[in-house]
Design an enzyme around this catalytic site. Structure first.
Site, short mmCIF file in Angstrom:
data_model
loop_
_atom_site.label_atom_id
_atom_site.label_comp_id
_atom_site.label_asym_id
_atom_site.label_seq_id
_atom_site.Cartn_x
_atom_site.Cartn_y
_atom_site.Cartn_z
N PRO A 2 -2.79 -1.77 2.93
CA PRO A 2 -1.38 -2.15 3.04
C PRO A 2 -0.52 -1.29 2.10
CG PRO A 2 -2.76 -4.10 2.88
CD PRO A 2 -3.64 -2.93 2.61
N GLU A 3 0.59 -0.80 2.62
CA GLU A 3 1.49 0.04 1.84
C GLU A 3 2.76 -0.73 1.52
OE1 GLU A 3 1.77 4.00 3.60
OE2 GLU A 3 -0.13 3.69 4.63
N LYS A 59 2.76 -1.18 -4.42
CA LYS A 59 1.90 -1.98 -3.54
C LYS A 59 1.43 -3.28 -4.21
CE LYS A 59 0.10 2.27 -1.45
NZ LYS A 59 -1.12 3.05 -1.10
N ARG A 266 -7.51 12.74 3.58
CA ARG A 266 -7.21 11.70 4.55
C ARG A 266 -6.97 12.31 5.92
NH1 ARG A 266 -5.30 7.18 1.94
NH2 ARG A 266 -5.91 6.16 3.90
#
Length: 287
Positions: A2-3, A59, A266
């Site tokens: 989650p960002e 975050k 990534r």
């Protein structure tokens, strides 16, 4: 993971329920959640205190209690925060239980499949500020996140721009999804050294980051894998992606096929036409 938009969505859903309510007790069911502090230390510090504010920093969710006691929580990769009734059956992978209200009928549950989520109690505003000072940079939705501030952070740095965006100590809250979306909006290749960006590109990048995050919040986050709202519902930002996870599809701006590459370790999605790969400098010829 989650960002910022996902955590802000959770904060907005929880704040009306939690603020002004008493935290009767917290039960840490998995000691790993608060290591190296023992669960009993956290439980004693928050027991019976009024919840004054639910905040967010990058975050992190921050539960601010009376007497300047703060609980900073990070969901990491697979954490979720759910609101339930005490009579409801416990969900799988329950790690922490928060019992709310005078009669304990309402509960907030921290679940986490992979057990990477964390919690820490900070005693006093100075301790809270110190905790974040070494961990998080500028908030990208704050007035401090200007093009000039971004340019100053980037100046002289040779790291690829995507790696720069993912560095939480510089910009807080941006992760893989929103970095891809911001770079596409700004027409910048993720492997370009951030220090080589021209002023108009820095301005476009700043706008791209802000717009991608704001749209993510408007869509109540992206639910690709584990992220859920406090009632278990899914976010919808994944339905609005321009490039992220759209390999093989046409770019919504120019129609070129979106491709996938590796940047900052990534999986990264780009439009090869809109985001041209930077030219490599050739070594100077010998005399």
């Amino acid at each position: 993971m989650p960002e910022l938009p996902e955590i802000e969505t959770i904060r907005r859903q929880l704040a009306p329920v939690l603020e002004g309510r008493r935290l009767e007790r917290m039960e840490v069911l998995d000691p790993r959640w608060c290591e190296p502090a023992p669960p009993s230390a956290l439980e004693d510090a928050v027991r019976g205190r009024m919840i004054e504010r639910l905040g967010r920093r990058g975050k992190y969710l921050i539960l601010s209690l009376e007497d300047d006691v703060h609980l900073a929580m990070h969901l990491r990769m697979t954490g979720n925060v759910l609101l339930t009734h005490a009579s409801d059956p416990d969900p799988p992978y329950l790690r922490v239980r928060f019992v709310l209200g005078a009669n304990g009928s309402k509960e907030m549950l921290f679940t986490d499949v992979r057990r990477f989520g964390t919690g820490a109690v900070l005693l006093g505003s100075d301790a809270l500020a110190e905790f974040f000072a070494s961990r998080l940079g500028v908030e990208p939705l704050s007035p401090d996140f200007t093009a000039e501030a971004l340019r100053a952070l980037a100046r002289g740095r040779r790291a690829p721009v995507k790696a720069f965006l993912l560095t939480q100590e510089r910009i807080a809250g941006v992760g893989n999804i929103y970095a891809d979306e911001a770079l596409w909006r700004a027409r910048i290749h993720p492997l370009r050294p951030v220090g080589t960006l021209k002023r108009p590109q820095v301005e476009a990048l700043r706008e791209g980051v802000v717009e991608a995050l704001a749209e993510g919040i408007d869509a109540k986050g992206a639910s690709i894998d584990d992220f859920r709202h406090t009632d278990g519902a899914r976010g919808s930002f994944q339905d609005r992606f321009f490039v992220h996870m759209r390999e093989g599809e046409p770019c919504p701006r120019c129609g070129t096929t979106i491709t996938k590459l590796r940047a900052a370790g990534r999986g990264t999605y780009i439009c090869p036409n809109c985001q041209r790969r930077p030219r490599l400098r050739r070594p100077a010829a010998s005399a």
